[in-house]
Design a protein around this motif. Structure first.
Motif, short mmCIF file in Angstrom:
data_model
loop_
_atom_site.label_atom_id
_atom_site.label_comp_id
_atom_site.label_asym_id
_atom_site.label_seq_id
_atom_site.Cartn_x
_atom_site.Cartn_y
_atom_site.Cartn_z
N ASN A 1 1.18 -16.83 -12.15
CA ASN A 1 0.00 -17.68 -12.28
C ASN A 1 -0.99 -17.52 -11.14
O ASN A 1 -2.20 -17.61 -11.35
CB ASN A 1 0.42 -19.15 -12.38
CG ASN A 1 1.20 -19.45 -13.65
OD1 ASN A 1 1.04 -18.76 -14.66
ND2 ASN A 1 2.05 -20.46 -13.60
N TYR A 2 -0.49 -17.30 -9.92
CA TYR A 2 -1.37 -17.31 -8.75
C TYR A 2 -1.30 -16.01 -7.93
O TYR A 2 -1.90 -15.92 -6.87
CB TYR A 2 -1.01 -18.48 -7.83
CG TYR A 2 -0.98 -19.81 -8.53
CD1 TYR A 2 -2.15 -20.45 -8.90
CD2 TYR A 2 0.23 -20.43 -8.83
CE1 TYR A 2 -2.13 -21.67 -9.55
CE2 TYR A 2 0.27 -21.65 -9.49
CZ TYR A 2 -0.91 -22.26 -9.85
OH TYR A 2 -0.89 -23.47 -10.50
N GLY A 3 -0.56 -15.02 -8.42
CA GLY A 3 -0.43 -13.79 -7.66
C GLY A 3 -1.75 -13.03 -7.55
O GLY A 3 -2.66 -13.18 -8.37
N PHE A 4 -1.87 -12.22 -6.53
CA PHE A 4 -3.10 -11.45 -6.29
C PHE A 4 -2.72 -10.13 -5.64
O PHE A 4 -1.65 -9.98 -5.04
CB PHE A 4 -4.06 -12.23 -5.37
CG PHE A 4 -3.40 -12.77 -4.12
CD1 PHE A 4 -3.36 -12.02 -2.95
CD2 PHE A 4 -2.81 -14.02 -4.12
CE1 PHE A 4 -2.76 -12.51 -1.81
CE2 PHE A 4 -2.20 -14.52 -2.97
CZ PHE A 4 -2.17 -13.76 -1.82
N ASP A 5 -3.60 -9.16 -5.79
CA ASP A 5 -3.37 -7.86 -5.19
C ASP A 5 -3.51 -7.95 -3.68
O ASP A 5 -4.27 -8.77 -3.15
CB ASP A 5 -4.36 -6.83 -5.74
CG ASP A 5 -4.16 -6.58 -7.23
OD1 ASP A 5 -3.02 -6.76 -7.70
OD2 ASP A 5 -5.15 -6.23 -7.91
N ARG A 6 -2.79 -7.07 -3.00
CA ARG A 6 -2.86 -7.05 -1.53
C ARG A 6 -4.28 -6.71 -1.08
O ARG A 6 -4.93 -5.81 -1.61
CB ARG A 6 -1.87 -6.03 -0.97
CG ARG A 6 -2.07 -5.73 0.51
CD ARG A 6 -0.93 -4.97 1.11
NE ARG A 6 0.16 -5.86 1.50
CZ ARG A 6 0.18 -6.52 2.66
NH1 ARG A 6 -0.82 -6.39 3.50
NH2 ARG A 6 1.18 -7.30 2.96
N ARG A 7 -4.76 -7.46 -0.11
CA ARG A 7 -6.12 -7.27 0.38
C ARG A 7 -6.15 -6.46 1.68
O ARG A 7 -7.07 -5.68 1.91
CB ARG A 7 -6.79 -8.63 0.61
CG ARG A 7 -6.83 -9.51 -0.64
CD ARG A 7 -7.54 -10.82 -0.35
NE ARG A 7 -7.68 -11.66 -1.53
CZ ARG A 7 -6.96 -12.74 -1.76
NH1 ARG A 7 -6.03 -13.11 -0.92
NH2 ARG A 7 -7.16 -13.46 -2.85
N SER A 8 -5.17 -6.67 2.54
CA SER A 8 -5.15 -5.99 3.84
C SER A 8 -4.31 -4.71 3.77
O SER A 8 -3.22 -4.72 3.18
CB SER A 8 -4.58 -6.91 4.93
OG SER A 8 -5.37 -8.07 5.08
N ARG A 9 -4.83 -3.65 4.36
CA ARG A 9 -4.06 -2.41 4.46
C ARG A 9 -3.32 -2.40 5.79
O ARG A 9 -3.86 -2.83 6.82
CB ARG A 9 -4.99 -1.19 4.37
CG ARG A 9 -5.64 -1.03 3.03
CD ARG A 9 -6.40 0.29 2.95
NE ARG A 9 -7.48 0.35 3.92
CZ ARG A 9 -7.51 1.19 4.95
NH1 ARG A 9 -6.50 2.04 5.16
NH2 ARG A 9 -8.53 1.21 5.77
N ILE A 10 -2.09 -1.91 5.78
CA ILE A 10 -1.27 -1.84 6.99
C ILE A 10 -1.10 -0.39 7.36
O ILE A 10 -0.66 0.43 6.55
CB ILE A 10 0.09 -2.52 6.76
CG1 ILE A 10 -0.11 -4.00 6.39
CG2 ILE A 10 0.96 -2.40 8.00
CD1 ILE A 10 1.17 -4.73 6.08
N VAL A 11 -1.46 -0.08 8.61
CA VAL A 11 -1.34 1.30 9.10
C VAL A 11 -0.66 1.25 10.47
O VAL A 11 -0.63 0.22 11.14
CB VAL A 11 -2.72 1.98 9.23
CG1 VAL A 11 -3.42 2.05 7.88
CG2 VAL A 11 -3.59 1.27 10.25
N THR A 12 -0.14 2.37 10.86
CA THR A 12 0.42 2.52 12.20
C THR A 12 -0.64 3.11 13.12
O THR A 12 -1.62 3.72 12.66
CB THR A 12 1.65 3.43 12.17
OG1 THR A 12 1.26 4.73 11.69
CG2 THR A 12 2.73 2.86 11.25
N PRO A 13 -0.49 2.96 14.43
CA PRO A 13 -1.49 3.54 15.35
C PRO A 13 -1.67 5.04 15.17
O PRO A 13 -2.76 5.56 15.46
CB PRO A 13 -0.93 3.19 16.73
CG PRO A 13 -0.08 1.97 16.51
CD PRO A 13 0.51 2.15 15.15
N ASP A 14 -0.65 5.73 14.70
CA ASP A 14 -0.76 7.19 14.53
C ASP A 14 -1.77 7.55 13.45
O ASP A 14 -2.31 8.66 13.45
CB ASP A 14 0.60 7.79 14.17
CG ASP A 14 1.63 7.56 15.28
OD1 ASP A 14 1.20 7.37 16.43
OD2 ASP A 14 2.84 7.58 14.98
N HIS A 15 -2.03 6.63 12.53
CA HIS A 15 -2.93 6.93 11.42
C HIS A 15 -4.38 6.54 11.73
O HIS A 15 -5.25 6.73 10.88
CB HIS A 15 -2.47 6.20 10.16
CG HIS A 15 -1.20 6.75 9.57
ND1 HIS A 15 0.04 6.38 10.04
CD2 HIS A 15 -0.98 7.64 8.58
CE1 HIS A 15 0.97 7.01 9.34
NE2 HIS A 15 0.38 7.79 8.45
#
Length: 815
Positions: A486-500
């Motif tokens: 009912n309330y789910g949503f797509d991920r908004r924030s991207r997670i990266v490592t410092p190497d990227h």
């Protein structure tokens, strides 16, 4: 401590107890701090709400402000909450109410706003103007509260009760996060994606021995998910989720775009959590004013309700966009840090918890709610079944029941006789007496029998739930999965490592760019219409310049070099030769305004180049600057090339401007022409070489109202071409002008007839000087002439035609 007893004449005190101030402060401050921690600033781990938030939602539910009802004034909610449940300031209550309705601060809002609830840069309107109601998600937090699922306590005035916590079907603490500052401690919890939270809770529930590790939890819940999106840099999330304390970096989402062929820009579409666009724009503008971002020319906030957040940053031509973006991350709020500090109340005690514990506390709370809810429903079903069974007994012996009631003196006697003769309980007997006559039909009996069967099935199911922890856990997971649907949503924030991260400093960018190019000699050509282009040393490719596009200057340089463009306002701008496009076809390159941010009416007078070899070549000569008020100054070419973009090479007086800029080594003469037809010739060596901050020296004395209209170097075969306000022109041999000292008036070179002043003057060689004549009705079209005029005669009048004419010559655009 001994107690002293004294009598005071005023009668206001009779006994004094001496207490050390450290003891009194310690006890009083401890009580105060505990009150702030437990009753104001720290959320409860079960529903993730602070007391003021919980009381607002409870008050709104009591007021009937449900999602299917109209919005009501926020002032009503603030007053209801303050008067009945939360005896604190109305400002704090309204602030908490607003925050629960701001989409940029919460992944799932609990208040449905109507009106101005503020933005990241602006506060909300006063509560007398705004309206609100509960959201569907808030109803999930409040659901089952009337089924004895939570504990209640008396309110501050003892007139009513309030919940200690909410049933909280939604994992609010993990999904929305929270922040608060107490006494001696604070909390700052990151929001997460609901679907990922469900997977983490599911993993904790299904894998119990051994319990899941932090790495296993992060495989399904990799990190925070902020409502504003952005890029989360994972530099220690594992430690933060393990211990409950840590820090992450959040970066804006930016894209590099091409504004023109030679100019790039940066478009920002997402910002760090709770960072507003105006804050970023203001910081960039401040850095531009302080000279900290010399490669940025402009920044604009073009956000709107349709396109969303959009900040446009314009760069100087040839600027390395990646390097500038790295500087923006370093110097502006486009990169921010979020300190994770998971401090919550567990059984009324503040504790710092990790991700596993947060999931486990939610599970324990929901299991407790499910058990208490089931017990309530079981007891309710049993009571109802007891009544239905009594009704069925009464229906089976309806004649006896009627006779007992008719023959009894009162209701009490009828009740007692029913209990005795039909073996009913008091509750059943009273309910039979209250039964309506329409329930005596056969259809009513069938309905009661069906209801009794259903109740027995429900009771059996409730008993099985209470007897099976597995069933209870499945119910919790099923309900949470329904919330995700009912309330789910797509991920908004991207997670990266410092190497990227693709960070590039300005120094690294310049070195990389230089290494990727082969340094070759070239020619940079500047035209009178403001076009600049790069040509090979062997000569330009065949081109068809536009009308009136007269070549003004050609500078020998290399593809790795930088030029300095000197403008009529005395400003200097660096121009990377690599950013100058080649001359091809009809194009003379690109407009100089694409490379240099000129103000309205400002023109480039000359391009200055440094040595074209590795140092074997002699240093370029100083550059002579002549202003309209007769001020002269020479500046070393190296100083001009070393100036930051937009810095001035000469300190101008109000109303003054630079008329001419040209290379002027020692040993040459210069000629300056004034609007009153006076011409001064002096040695360039008499004009001292000064630093960029100097204001110059007196070069030519001017009569009242006169200004310098042209200047240049009087080399071999040089001429002085002047044009008057009456559209007449004259050519004078520069050798006819005698050399005089600096700061003198010179001599007159033109005798005015109908003319009143000179408008323009050219000093230089007569080779390649062209005049294009245009008619008065169409100045942009050249007048048909049998051949191009080559100026060589002194005193030649070129205004013999009846119509007035306009002129275009080397060194100027149309005037």
């Amino acid at each position: 401590m001994p107690r002293q007893t004294e009598l005071f004449e005023g009668g206001y005190a009779r006994e004094i107890i001496e207490v050390p101030v450290t003891q009194e402060l310690g006890e009083s401050f401890m009580a105060y701090s505990l009150s702030v921690i437990t009753s104001r600033a720290i959320p409860d781990v079960r529903d993730g709400l602070k007391p003021v938030q919980r009381r607002i939602l409870h008050a709104m539910a009591d007021m009937g402000m449900r999602p299917d009802r109209p919005h009501r004034k926020c002032a009503n909610v603030v007053g209801e909450t303050m008067g009945k449940y939360h005896p604190h300031g109305d400002g704090a209550i309204y602030d908490a109410l607003v925050r629960m309705g701001q989409t940029f601060g919460r992944n799932i809002t609990l208040v449905d706003p109507h009106g101005n609830f503020g933005s990241l840069d602006d506060p909300p309107a006063a509560y007398r103007y705004t309206e609100c109601r509960l959201t569907e998600a808030a109803m999930e937090m409040l659901a089952e509260i009337d089924e004895e699922t939570v504990e209640f306590r008396p309110t501050f005035d003892g007139e009513r009760v309030e919940p200690l916590y909410l049933p909280g079907r939604l994992p609010n603490l993990l999904v929305n996060g929270t922040s608060g500052i107490a006494v001696g401690m604070a909390t700052n919890m990151a929001p997460h994606n609901l679907a990922e939270v469900f997977e983490a809770i599911k993993l904790v529930m299904t894998k119990r021995r051994p319990k899941p590790t932090t790495a296993e939890l992060m495989a399904v819940l990799p990190g925070p998910d902020f409502p504003s999106g952005g890029v989360v840099v994972d530099e220690g999330l594992a430690e933060a989720y393990e211990t409950g304390r840590g820090s992450v970096r959040i970066r804006a989402t930016a894209e590099i775009v091409d504004l023109t062929r030679a100019r790039q820009g940066i478009v920002v579409t997402e910002l760090p959590y709770l960072v507003g666009p105006e804050r970023v724009v203001g910081r960039i503008q401040e850095l531009m004013r302080n000279g900290k971002l010399p490669l940025v020319t402009d920044v604009k906030n073009t956000s709107d309700r349709h396109t969303g957040l959009r900040i446009e940053v314009e760069l100087r031509p040839g600027a390395n966009a990646k390097a500038v973006l790295t500087e923006l991350y370093r110097l502006t709020p486009m990169e921010d840090s979020f300190g994770i500090n998971n401090v919550v109340l567990v059984d009324g005690t503040p504790r710092t918890v990790g991700l596993y514990e947060l999931c486990q506390h939610y599970i324990d709370h929901r299991l407790d709610v499910v058990r208490r809810r089931t017990e309530f429903r079981l007891e309710k079903a049993r009571r109802r079944l007891h009544l239905v069974e009594g009704l069925l007994i009464a229906l089976d012996a309806i004649d006896l029941v009627v006779s007992i009631i008719r023959s009894s003196e009162d209701a009490a006697e009828a009740r007692d006789r029913l209990m005795e003769q039909l073996s009913l309980t008091e509750v059943q007997a009273v309910h039979i007496l209250d039964m309506q006559l329409r329930r005596l039909t056969a259809l009513a009996k069938l309905e009661l029998e069906a209801e009794a069967g259903e109740l027995r099935g429900r009771i059996d199911d409730f008993e099985k739930i209470l007897g099976s922890e597995k069933r209870q856990r499945k119910i919790v997971l099923d309900e949470l999965e329904e919330l995700v649907a009912n309330y789910g949503f797509d991920r908004r924030s991207r997670i990266v490592t410092p190497d990227h991260l693709d960070d590039v400093t300005l120094e690294e960018a310049e070195a990389e760019e230089a290494a990727s190019r082969v340094e070759e000699p070239c020619i940079v050509a500047l035209t009178t219409s403001g076009m600049i282009g790069q040509e090979p040393v062997s000569g330009p490719k065949p081109a068809t310049p536009g009308r009136h596009d007269v070549l003004a200057q050609r500078v020998a340089t290399t593809t790795h070099s930088r030029l300095a463009a000197v403008t009529s306002r005395g400003r200097v701008f660096p121009v990377a030769v690599s950013a100058v496009p080649e001359v091809t076809g009809r194009s003379r390159g690109t407009a100089l305004t694409d490379l240099v941010p000129l103000d309205k009416g400002e023109t480039v007078l000359t391009l200055v180049a440094g040595p074209t070899t590795g140092g074997d070549e002699a240093a370029p000569p100083p550059v002579l600057l002549v202003t309209a008020l007769g001020v002269m100054k020479r500046v070393a070419a190296a100083d001009l090339l070393g100036l930051a973009a937009g810095r001035t090479a000469i300190k101008l007086k109000p109303g003054d401007r630079v008329i001419a800029a040209t290379a002027a080594p020692d040993g040459v003469d210069l000629v300056a022409v004034a609007s009153n037809a006076q011409a001064l010739r002096c040695e360039a060596a008499n004009v001292p070489v000064q630093g960029a901050g100097a204001g110059g020296v007196g070069g030519m004395k001017l009569g009242e109202g006169a200004t310098v209209v042209g200047a240049g170097i009087a080399g071999p075969g040089a001429i002085v071409l002047t044009v008057s306000d009456a559209q007449t022109a004259k050519v004078t041999d520069a050798d006819e002008i005698p050399v005089k000292g600096r700061n003198t008036g010179g001599l007159r070179i033109t005798k005015f007839r109908a003319e009143k002043r000179l408008e323009w003057a050219y000093v230089g060689p007569d080779t390649g000087v062209l005049l294009v004549v245009g008619t008065e009705d169409a100045p942009s079209r050249p007048d048909p002439m049998p051949e191009t005029l080559t100026l060589h005669a002194t005193g030649r009048d070129l205004a013999s035609k009846a119509t007035r004419r306009r002129w275009l010559g080397t060194g100027v655009s149309r005037w």
